[in-house]
Design an enzyme around this catalytic site. Structure first.
Site, PDB file in Angstrom:
ATOM      1  N   CYS A 157      -9.231 -15.184  12.084  1.00  0.00           N
ATOM      2  CA  CYS A 157      -9.909 -14.724  10.891  1.00  0.00           C
ATOM      3  C   CYS A 157      -9.377 -15.886   9.687  1.00  0.00           C
ATOM      4  CB  CYS A 157      -9.724 -13.422  10.386  1.00  0.00           C
ATOM      5  SG  CYS A 157     -10.764 -12.308  11.498  1.00  0.00           S
ATOM      6  N   TYR A 226     -18.191  -3.315   4.956  1.00  0.00           N
ATOM      7  CA  TYR A 226     -19.053  -2.545   6.197  1.00  0.00           C
ATOM      8  C   TYR A 226     -19.901  -1.357   5.491  1.00  0.00           C
ATOM      9  CZ  TYR A 226     -17.286  -5.326   9.893  1.00  0.00           C
ATOM     10  OH  TYR A 226     -16.953  -6.363  10.719  1.00  0.00           O
ATOM     11  N   ALA A 281     -14.447  -1.687  12.340  1.00  0.00           N
ATOM     12  CA  ALA A 281     -15.441  -2.190  13.345  1.00  0.00           C
ATOM     13  C   ALA A 281     -14.884  -2.997  14.155  1.00  0.00           C
ATOM     14  CB  ALA A 281     -16.271  -3.135  12.420  1.00  0.00           C
TER      15      ALA A 281
END
Length: 282
Positions: A157, A226, A281
């Site tokens: 990431c 999210y 998630a």
């Protein structure tokens, strides 16, 4: 209000008010119960933190400085891809039975490459250039290695750091600045965590190279909240905030490979209560 809180609140409000929903799209992440994990996202978020003015750790809720530092050192110093070398359980979801996350993160930092000065890995190359060629515009790392992606349990990431040294007028020491590039970020769980990690890294590298810590610029291609985090974020950004704490880095350490998580601390760190049981998630 600390600058870290101000930036975080402004970013979250912008995402919630002006972001794009991914609901109905074909998304990869899902919740533990198997349902799709949709987000509200903003493209191309850029946040700037002046480390010479304050340490960018939020006060809205506590960020675990030592754990964040330990994970950064796991990647940059120990150059490990095995969770058995890490003191937290953040990476457990992506590790195999032996603890490996594949050819990701620390693995890539430990790969040696041939330079005209000899064989070095990316971390040692950064340190070499900061000490010997500080005004180079080529001091950077990259762990998003396409040929190895199929052997990574999670694509990186935060994948690249670019370092840039400046000489401030009248200053005795050079200033170390850096750009952190991130392809994707879960704002609630990871934003301040990553900011703190790389702020510590800049402070550490500046110290061992006899420089001052300057700006950390954080570039996020896909900054998202999210769906199940939205109410948590809304509550968080309305909380009472406090002044930024003082940052301490052990001044005795002059070798990057000698730093430990215990060489960092924050003083007078007052925060709101921690948010527990945040759904993640996967």
């Amino acid at each position: 209000m600390s600058l870290a809180d101000e930036i975080f609140i402004r970013m979250c409000r912008d995402i919630l008010e002006n972001g794009t929903s991914t609901e109905g799209e074909k998304v990869r992440p899902h919740w533990e119960d198997g349902s799709k994990a949709y987000t509200i996202k903003k493209f191309g978020v850029v946040n700037r933190y002046d480390l010479s003015k304050e340490f960018p750790i939020m006060t809205l809720r506590r960020t675990a400085l030592k754990s964040a530092t330990d994970e950064m050192l796991w990647i940059w110093q120990r150059k490990s891809n095995n969770i058995k070398d890490l003191n937290s359980h953040i990476w457990d979801e992506w590790a195999d039975k032996d603890g490996s996350i594949g050819k990701a993160y620390g693995y890539q930092m430990g790969v040696k490459h041939r330079y005209k000065e000899g064989m070095m890995d990316q971390v040692d190359r950064v340190i070499y250039d900061l000490k010997n060629n500080p005004f180079s515009r080529r001091i950077m790392t990259n762990i998003y290695v396409h040929q190895d992606l199929h052997e990574m349990n999670l694509y990186p990431c935060a994948y690249s750091m670019t370092f840039n040294v400046t000489q401030k007028k009248g200053a005795d020491r050079l200033t170390l600045n850096a750009v952190l590039n991130q392809r994707s970020q879960d704002v609630l769980t990871a934003n301040n965590w990553n900011v703190v990690q790389y702020a510590v890294l800049v402070h550490m590298l500046a110290q061992i190279c006899g420089m001052e810590a300057g700006e950390l610029v954080h570039v996020i291609a896909d900054a998202h909240i999210y769906d199940r985090h939205v109410p948590l974020i809304k509550e968080l950004i309305e909380r009472t905030h406090y002044p930024a704490p003082a940052f301490y880095l052990n001044p005795e350490v002059k070798d990057f490979y000698r730093f430990t998580r215990d060489d960092v601390r924050v003083e007078n760190y007052v925060t709101g209560e921690q948010i527990k049981d945040i759904p993640v998630a996967i």
